[in-house]
Write a protein that holds these residues in place. Structure first.
Motif, PDB file in Angstrom:
ATOM      1  N   GLU A   5       0.846  -1.205   0.000  1.00  0.00           N
ATOM      2  CA  GLU A   5       0.000   0.000   0.000  1.00  0.00           C
ATOM      3  C   GLU A   5       0.876   1.248   0.000  1.00  0.00           C
ATOM      4  OE1 GLU A   5      -3.953   1.769   2.255  1.00  0.00           O
ATOM      5  OE2 GLU A   5      -2.767   0.159   3.180  1.00  0.00           O
ATOM      6  N   GLN A   6       0.933   1.886  -1.158  1.00  0.00           N
ATOM      7  CA  GLN A   6       1.711   3.124  -1.329  1.00  0.00           C
ATOM      8  C   GLN A   6       0.832   4.117  -2.091  1.00  0.00           C
ATOM      9  OE1 GLN A   6       5.416   2.626  -3.429  1.00  0.00           O
ATOM     10  NE2 GLN A   6       5.847   4.813  -3.492  1.00  0.00           N
ATOM     11  N   PHE A   7       0.479   5.189  -1.415  1.00  0.00           N
ATOM     12  CA  PHE A   7      -0.447   6.172  -1.978  1.00  0.00           C
ATOM     13  C   PHE A   7       0.248   6.966  -3.072  1.00  0.00           C
ATOM     14  CE2 PHE A   7      -2.327  10.430  -2.132  1.00  0.00           C
ATOM     15  CZ  PHE A   7      -3.654  10.099  -2.362  1.00  0.00           C
ATOM     16  N   CYS A  61       4.932   7.715  -7.725  1.00  0.00           N
ATOM     17  CA  CYS A  61       5.393   6.476  -7.073  1.00  0.00           C
ATOM     18  C   CYS A  61       6.888   6.615  -6.768  1.00  0.00           C
ATOM     19  CB  CYS A  61       5.150   5.272  -7.964  1.00  0.00           C
ATOM     20  SG  CYS A  61       3.401   4.910  -8.254  1.00  0.00           S
ATOM     21  N   CYS A  73       1.015   4.394 -11.226  1.00  0.00           N
ATOM     22  CA  CYS A  73      -0.071   4.687 -10.292  1.00  0.00           C
ATOM     23  C   CYS A  73      -1.396   4.304 -10.934  1.00  0.00           C
ATOM     24  CB  CYS A  73      -0.070   6.161  -9.932  1.00  0.00           C
ATOM     25  SG  CYS A  73      -1.277   6.596  -8.650  1.00  0.00           S
ATOM     26  N   ASP A 117      -7.236   3.379  -7.028  1.00  0.00           N
ATOM     27  CA  ASP A 117      -7.474   2.502  -5.883  1.00  0.00           C
ATOM     28  C   ASP A 117      -8.872   1.904  -6.018  1.00  0.00           C
ATOM     29  OD1 ASP A 117      -7.667   1.178  -3.514  1.00  0.00           O
ATOM     30  OD2 ASP A 117      -6.945   2.839  -2.277  1.00  0.00           O
ATOM     31  N   LEU A 150      -2.848   3.669  -6.119  1.00  0.00           N
ATOM     32  CA  LEU A 150      -1.874   2.757  -5.548  1.00  0.00           C
ATOM     33  C   LEU A 150      -0.777   2.496  -6.576  1.00  0.00           C
ATOM     34  CD1 LEU A 150      -4.237   0.157  -3.829  1.00  0.00           C
ATOM     35  CD2 LEU A 150      -2.860   1.904  -2.683  1.00  0.00           C
TER      36      LEU A 150
END
Length: 223
Positions: free
Chosen positions: A178-180, A189, A196, A199, A216
């Protein structure tokens, strides 16, 4: 009486003839004509002789009575003696499997009475370096589905962008860290090669006017 007179007449006639003529007539009368002899002979003799030089001679001939016996003349000995051929004495075979200091194999089989015929190969001047191939990135770990596959610690299960259905209908998803990213500020990213994606856990969709929807980061090969 008449027969006595006839016999007496023959006796007188015989006495009147010469003695040698009478014998000749009797001999001629008693001689028998000989039967003709056949020319074919069913008996054959074969003679095999050897002269002083070891050479054979002779032959076969008919051996019936009355036929002559042939004589055979021995052939003359040759003036020069044939040279004797000398055969090479067999030798013991030796087989060698050798390796030089660089690990190159050489050798073979040869006669034990001869010198070693194989030369040690030289080592190459440059050592080849083998480059390891770049590992092909593996696909994402699958999760969800009817089996309820779980992700590793620190990962979340989201819908597979390449799948027509999501984990809500028991389709398999993918595990991601989980990387916004994205949003109104357009956060990028952090890992090179990641992209990206939207989500799938929220109701915000950038394709329907959600300009500030969060996303994400996933590897670009997964999309």
């Amino acid at each position: 009486m008449k027969s006595v007179l006839i016999a007496a007449s023959f006796a007188v006639l015989a006495a009147a003839l010469p003695q040698d003529a009478y014998v000749t007539r009797l001999t001629t009368k008693l001689t028998k004509t000989p039967r003709p002899t056949t020319t074919s002979c069913s008996i054959t003799i074969c003679a095999d002789y050897i002269n002083s030089c070891g050479m054979g001679y002779g032959g076969c001939y008919p051996a019936c009575p009355g036929l002559p016996t042939p004589t055979f003349t021995p052939p003359p000995c040759p003036t020069t003696k044939p040279s004797k051929t000398t055969s090479k004495k067999p030798c013991q075979t030796i087989c060698v499997d050798a390796v030089n200091e660089c690990g190159i194999k050489y050798g073979g089989c040869y006669c034990s009475e001869e010198p070693f015929p194989y030369t040690k190969p030289p080592c190459p001047s440059t050592v080849r370096t083998t480059t390891k191939p770049t590992p092909t990135p593996t696909g994402p770990r699958k999760c969800g589905g009817l089996l309820g596959l779980q992700c590793n610690k620190g990962e979340i299960c989201i819908d597979d962008p390449k799948s027509p259905c999501g984990i809500a209908v028991d389709c398999l998803g993918i595990c991601v860290v989980e990387q916004f990213c994205g949003g109104f500020a357009g956060f990028p990213c952090k890992t090179k090669g990641d992209v990206c994606i939207d989500d799938p856990r929220d109701d915000c969709n950038p394709k329907t006017g959600g300009a500030d929807c969060g996303g994400l980061c996933v590897p670009g090969a997964w999309v």
